[in-house]
Design a protein around this motif. Structure first.
Motif, PDB file in Angstrom:
ATOM      1  N   SER A 130      -3.408  14.977  -6.019  1.00 10.12           N
ATOM      2  CA  SER A 130      -2.879  14.361  -7.230  1.00 10.12           C
ATOM      3  C   SER A 130      -2.360  12.949  -6.955  1.00 10.12           C
ATOM      4  CB  SER A 130      -1.752  15.228  -7.797  1.00 10.12           C
ATOM      5  OG  SER A 130      -1.025  14.525  -8.779  1.00 10.12           O
ATOM      6  N   VAL A 131      -2.933  11.960  -7.608  1.00  8.62           N
ATOM      7  CA  VAL A 131      -2.467  10.579  -7.441  1.00  8.62           C
ATOM      8  C   VAL A 131      -1.053  10.391  -8.007  1.00  8.62           C
ATOM      9  CG1 VAL A 131      -2.900   8.164  -8.063  1.00  8.62           C
ATOM     10  CG2 VAL A 131      -4.792   9.627  -7.319  1.00  8.62           C
ATOM     11  N   PRO A 132      -0.715  10.932  -9.194  1.00  7.77           N
ATOM     12  CA  PRO A 132       0.679  10.809  -9.663  1.00  7.77           C
ATOM     13  C   PRO A 132       1.685  11.390  -8.680  1.00  7.77           C
ATOM     14  CG  PRO A 132      -0.735  11.484 -11.473  1.00  7.77           C
ATOM     15  CD  PRO A 132      -1.577  11.523 -10.238  1.00  7.77           C
ATOM     16  N   ALA A 133       1.357  12.515  -8.054  1.00  5.26           N
ATOM     17  CA  ALA A 133       2.272  13.095  -7.061  1.00  5.26           C
ATOM     18  C   ALA A 133       2.396  12.193  -5.841  1.00  5.26           C
ATOM     19  CB  ALA A 133       1.780  14.477  -6.651  1.00  5.26           C
ATOM     20  N   LEU A 134       1.294  11.587  -5.412  1.00  6.65           N
ATOM     21  CA  LEU A 134       1.338  10.642  -4.291  1.00  6.65           C
ATOM     22  C   LEU A 134       2.181   9.424  -4.641  1.00  6.65           C
ATOM     23  CD1 LEU A 134      -2.405  10.813  -3.192  1.00  6.65           C
ATOM     24  CD2 LEU A 134      -0.463  11.523  -1.799  1.00  6.65           C
ATOM     25  N   TYR A 135       2.043   8.940  -5.873  1.00  6.17           N
ATOM     26  CA  TYR A 135       2.864   7.806  -6.313  1.00  6.17           C
ATOM     27  C   TYR A 135       4.352   8.146  -6.226  1.00  6.17           C
ATOM     28  CZ  TYR A 135      -0.966   4.925  -8.186  1.00  6.17           C
ATOM     29  OH  TYR A 135      -2.073   4.122  -8.327  1.00  6.17           O
ATOM     30  N   MET A 136       4.717   9.317  -6.722  1.00  7.94           N
ATOM     31  CA  MET A 136       6.121   9.724  -6.667  1.00  7.94           C
ATOM     32  C   MET A 136       6.606   9.839  -5.223  1.00  7.94           C
ATOM     33  SD  MET A 136       7.454  10.124  -9.719  1.00  7.94           S
ATOM     34  CE  MET A 136       8.716  11.383  -9.782  1.00  7.94           C
ATOM     35  N   ALA A 137       5.747  10.371  -4.359  1.00  4.37           N
ATOM     36  CA  ALA A 137       6.134  10.560  -2.960  1.00  4.37           C
ATOM     37  C   ALA A 137       6.324   9.230  -2.242  1.00  4.37           C
ATOM     38  CB  ALA A 137       5.080  11.397  -2.241  1.00  4.37           C
ATOM     39  N   GLY A 138       5.658   8.164  -2.694  1.00  4.77           N
ATOM     40  CA  GLY A 138       5.749   6.881  -2.018  1.00  4.77           C
ATOM     41  C   GLY A 138       6.968   6.052  -2.393  1.00  4.77           C
ATOM     42  N   LEU A 145      10.563  13.875  10.758  1.00  5.79           N
ATOM     43  CA  LEU A 145      11.723  14.748  10.919  1.00  5.79           C
ATOM     44  C   LEU A 145      12.204  15.336   9.596  1.00  5.79           C
ATOM     45  CD1 LEU A 145      13.740  12.612  13.513  1.00  5.79           C
ATOM     46  CD2 LEU A 145      12.513  14.749  13.945  1.00  5.79           C
ATOM     47  N   PHE A 146      12.030  14.601   8.505  1.00  6.13           N
ATOM     48  CA  PHE A 146      12.549  15.047   7.200  1.00  6.13           C
ATOM     49  C   PHE A 146      11.451  15.021   6.142  1.00  6.13           C
ATOM     50  CE2 PHE A 146      15.957  12.856   9.541  1.00  6.13           C
ATOM     51  CZ  PHE A 146      16.850  13.910   9.710  1.00  6.13           C
ATOM     52  N   PRO A 147      10.461  15.893   6.238  1.00  4.39           N
ATOM     53  CA  PRO A 147       9.362  15.886   5.257  1.00  4.39           C
ATOM     54  C   PRO A 147       9.820  16.169   3.833  1.00  4.39           C
ATOM     55  CG  PRO A 147       9.262  17.831   6.672  1.00  4.39           C
ATOM     56  CD  PRO A 147      10.275  16.927   7.271  1.00  4.39           C
ATOM     57  N   LYS A 148      10.919  16.911   3.684  1.00  5.85           N
ATOM     58  CA  LYS A 148      11.395  17.232   2.340  1.00  5.85           C
ATOM     59  C   LYS A 148      11.860  15.991   1.588  1.00  5.85           C
ATOM     60  CE  LYS A 148      12.688  22.047   3.215  1.00  5.85           C
ATOM     61  NZ  LYS A 148      13.788  23.049   3.221  1.00  5.85           N
ATOM     62  N   ALA A 149      12.271  14.959   2.337  1.00  8.64           N
ATOM     63  CA  ALA A 149      12.690  13.723   1.677  1.00  8.64           C
ATOM     64  C   ALA A 149      11.517  13.062   0.974  1.00  8.64           C
ATOM     65  CB  ALA A 149      13.290  12.761   2.710  1.00  8.64           C
ATOM     66  N   VAL A 150      10.313  13.208   1.528  1.00 10.58           N
ATOM     67  CA  VAL A 150       9.119  12.649   0.905  1.00 10.58           C
ATOM     68  C   VAL A 150       8.703  13.483  -0.304  1.00 10.58           C
ATOM     69  CG1 VAL A 150       6.672  12.128   1.272  1.00 10.58           C
ATOM     70  CG2 VAL A 150       8.338  11.666   3.085  1.00 10.58           C
ATOM     71  N   LEU A 151       8.865  14.809  -0.199  1.00 11.10           N
ATOM     72  CA  LEU A 151       8.359  15.706  -1.248  1.00 11.10           C
ATOM     73  C   LEU A 151       9.372  15.972  -2.349  1.00 11.10           C
ATOM     74  CD1 LEU A 151       6.617  18.288   1.113  1.00 11.10           C
ATOM     75  CD2 LEU A 151       5.525  16.480  -0.246  1.00 11.10           C
ATOM     76  N   TRP A 152      10.560  15.370  -2.248  1.00 13.65           N
ATOM     77  CA  TRP A 152      11.587  15.661  -3.241  1.00 13.65           C
ATOM     78  C   TRP A 152      11.189  15.187  -4.642  1.00 13.65           C
ATOM     79  CZ3 TRP A 152      15.413  11.974  -5.294  1.00 13.65           C
ATOM     80  CH2 TRP A 152      16.319  12.586  -6.153  1.00 13.65           C
ATOM     81  N   LEU A 153      10.795  13.927  -4.754  1.00 13.38           N
ATOM     82  CA  LEU A 153      10.409  13.410  -6.079  1.00 13.38           C
ATOM     83  C   LEU A 153       9.158  14.115  -6.638  1.00 13.38           C
ATOM     84  CD1 LEU A 153      11.126   9.576  -5.839  1.00 13.38           C
ATOM     85  CD2 LEU A 153      12.302  11.276  -7.225  1.00 13.38           C
ATOM     86  N   PRO A 154       8.110  14.354  -5.834  1.00 10.38           N
ATOM     87  CA  PRO A 154       6.984  15.127  -6.382  1.00 10.38           C
ATOM     88  C   PRO A 154       7.364  16.523  -6.849  1.00 10.38           C
ATOM     89  CG  PRO A 154       6.302  14.011  -4.376  1.00 10.38           C
ATOM     90  CD  PRO A 154       7.783  13.815  -4.512  1.00 10.38           C
ATOM     91  N   SER A 155       8.374  17.133  -6.188  1.00  9.17           N
ATOM     92  CA  SER A 155       8.817  18.463  -6.628  1.00  9.17           C
ATOM     93  C   SER A 155       9.466  18.391  -8.015  1.00  9.17           C
ATOM     94  CB  SER A 155       9.787  19.059  -5.619  1.00  9.17           C
ATOM     95  OG  SER A 155      11.023  18.337  -5.595  1.00  9.17           O
ATOM     96  N   LEU A 156      10.143  17.276  -8.300  1.00  5.17           N
ATOM     97  CA  LEU A 156      10.709  17.091  -9.638  1.00  5.17           C
ATOM     98  C   LEU A 156       9.600  16.962 -10.683  1.00  5.17           C
ATOM     99  CD1 LEU A 156      13.628  14.566  -8.938  1.00  5.17           C
ATOM    100  CD2 LEU A 156      13.727  17.051  -9.121  1.00  5.17           C
ATOM    101  N   LEU A 157       8.502  16.285 -10.275  1.00  2.00           N
ATOM    102  CA  LEU A 157       7.359  16.152 -11.186  1.00  2.00           C
ATOM    103  C   LEU A 157       6.792  17.509 -11.521  1.00  2.00           C
ATOM    104  CD1 LEU A 157       5.209  14.367 -12.600  1.00  2.00           C
ATOM    105  CD2 LEU A 157       3.978  14.335 -10.438  1.00  2.00           C
ATOM    106  N   ILE A 207       0.814  -1.219   0.000  1.00  2.00           N
ATOM    107  CA  ILE A 207       0.000   0.000   0.000  1.00  2.00           C
ATOM    108  C   ILE A 207       0.845   1.266   0.000  1.00  2.00           C
ATOM    109  CG2 ILE A 207      -1.923  -1.150   1.130  1.00  2.00           C
ATOM    110  CD1 ILE A 207      -1.143   0.300   3.723  1.00  2.00           C
ATOM    111  N   LEU A 208       2.176   1.124  -0.004  1.00  2.00           N
ATOM    112  CA  LEU A 208       3.049   2.300  -0.045  1.00  2.00           C
ATOM    113  C   LEU A 208       3.744   2.453  -1.380  1.00  2.00           C
ATOM    114  CD1 LEU A 208       4.349   4.699   1.410  1.00  2.00           C
ATOM    115  CD2 LEU A 208       6.095   3.143   2.302  1.00  2.00           C
ATOM    116  N   VAL A 209       4.287   1.355  -1.885  1.00  2.61           N
ATOM    117  CA  VAL A 209       4.995   1.401  -3.167  1.00  2.61           C
ATOM    118  C   VAL A 209       3.972   1.566  -4.300  1.00  2.61           C
ATOM    119  CG1 VAL A 209       6.491   0.107  -4.728  1.00  2.61           C
ATOM    120  CG2 VAL A 209       6.821  -0.053  -2.256  1.00  2.61           C
TER     121      VAL A 209
END
Length: 427
Positions: A166-174, A414-426, A148-150
């Motif tokens: 956005s589901v694509p953004a959630l996919y990238m974040a996971g 502690l590191f929310p930016k690590a989750v949002l890094w790939l969606p930011s590239l999108l 349910i994460l990948v």
């Protein structure tokens, strides 16, 4: 009203009522007992509205995809190939359980499908190589949570549907948290087997010739993942359309392996209908329950109560985590998400948190619920395949992996930016 609702909820859970029926009974009881209006008359319209959303079409499609891969023997070939490459580590096939779960999760989107598939494939290996049965099946259960994460994840699709995210953004974040969590699971196995070598079973003998020969078996999941995720990010397909492309790719692979028969397809469809029926009953019942508690003002009361507590943003998050930990001991993740996400997400966003980041946090909490005693759904799935001993063995076996889940949740906090890094590239 709230004490009565909670009392009825725990009573229904205690007598073993299925979760979908339980939520429907709870909603009707609140309606007849406390509502001045006949809210039950909206059941038909709400059932249609909640189940006819275009985005939800991908749910049965992803389940069908996993069924085809299992029945075509592709999942078993994948497991054998991963065993050749990482079976030499201390803990041997338990690392293969995690790796195969990660690969299968990247095609099926379902934790239940992932856990059931890897359990069936791995079961014959445990006696052959002398593993600690508790830890071995614990690794299978823990690997199942990755479903349910990948991406593609059914739960991320539902979160996107519930919150208009956005589901694509959630996919990238996971993707990155999923990889890190799989690494933490393997690290737990490695540490335990170094401390207690007898838990790791016999060493698996292999050769580079066998490893090279197994490489083609690793390609089908990569191919399907590329079809699903690639079609989304290239703009070729929506998440729903990408699921149908994934099913088509799975059928092509089954044909190439000469496993595409009418009987196999019928069995896959039958399994898909059973699982989809269960999920959609939960969705419709939870949607009606949400409608009832909203119409009666319970949602507004909860929001006001939380707001009046004057919690800091971090305090709010810690309170939500505590709520999910408690609920996870008694509820399955799917209804838990549908009941709580529409209430909690506006509060979290108002506190300044990103809804994409919060979606990943919620899914991780749901992962924890999947293997949290006493009602961890995956524990029952794996025990159903095991068919002997007590489920208490599995509850003990997953404890090291619950620690890994706590660690990844702390990292995400502690590191929310690590989750949002790939969606930011999108973006």
């Amino acid at each position: 009203m709230i004490p009565v609702a909670l009392g009825l909820l725990f009573a229904l859970l205690a007598i073993g009522i299925p979760i979908g029926a339980m939520m429907l009974i709870l909603a009707l009881a609140l309606d007849f007992g406390f509502s001045p209006m006949p809210l039950y008359r909206a059941v038909g319209e709400l059932s249609w509205t909640s189940s006819s959303n275009y985005l939800l079409v991908c749910v049965p499609l992803f389940i069908l995809l996993g069924e085809i891969l299992l029945r075509a023997g592709i999942a078993e070939r994948l497991y054998q190939a991963i065993m050749q490459w990482i079976g030499w580590l201390p803990g041997g096939l338990m690392h293969a359980n995690i790796g195969a779960s990660m690969a299968f999760a990247a095609t099926s989107g379902s934790s239940v499908a992932t856990a059931a598939t890897i359990s069936v494939v791995a079961k014959p290996m445990i006696g052959r190589y002398g593993y600690s049965e508790r830890l071995f099946y614990g690794s299978v259960a823990a690997g199942g949570t990755l479903g349910i994460l990948v991406p593609p994840s059914i739960n991320l699709v539902l979160y996107g549907w519930l919150t208009s995210t956005s589901v694509p953004a959630l996919y990238m974040a996971g993707i990155l948290p999923g990889i890190v969590l799989a690494g933490l699971f393997s690290a737990s196995i490695l540490i335990i087997c170094l401390l207690r070598p007898s838990f790791g079973g016999y060493k698996i003998e292999t050769s580079w010739q066998s490893r090279i020969a197994s490489l083609p078996s690793l390609l089908p999941p990569l191919f399907i993942f590329a079809v699903i995720i690639g079609s989304i990010y290239l703009g070729i397909a929506t998440p729903t359309e990408s699921a149908s492309l994934g099913v088509l790719a799975a059928l092509v692979l089954a044909a190439l392996y000469r496993q595409l028969t009418l009987r196999m397809v019928m069995e896959a469809v039958d399994g898909t209908m059973r699982t989809t029926g269960m999920i959609m009953l939960i969705v419709m019942a939870a949607w009606f329950l949400n409608f009832v508690i909203s119409a009666m003002g319970l949602v507004a009361a909860i929001n006001s109560a939380i707001a009046s507590m004057g919690l800091s943003p971090l305090g709010l998050l810690l309170s939500i985590i505590a709520i999910y930990v408690v609920l996870g001991c008694f509820m399955d993740p799917l209804p838990m998400m549908i009941v709580t996400v529409p209430v909690l997400t506006p509060l979290v966003v108002a506190a300044g948190y990103d809804p994409i980041w919060f979606g990943i946090l919620i899914v991780m909490l749901c992962e924890t619920a999947l293997i949290t005693p006493p009602i961890g759904m995956i524990l029952f799935v794996v025990q159903g395949v095991r068919r002997r001993g007590s489920i208490t063995d599995l509850m003990i076996g997953v404890m090291p992996f619950l620690v890994s889940l706590i660690v990844i949740i702390a990292i995400v906090l502690l590191f929310p930016k690590a989750v949002l890094w790939l969606p930011s590239l999108l973006n």
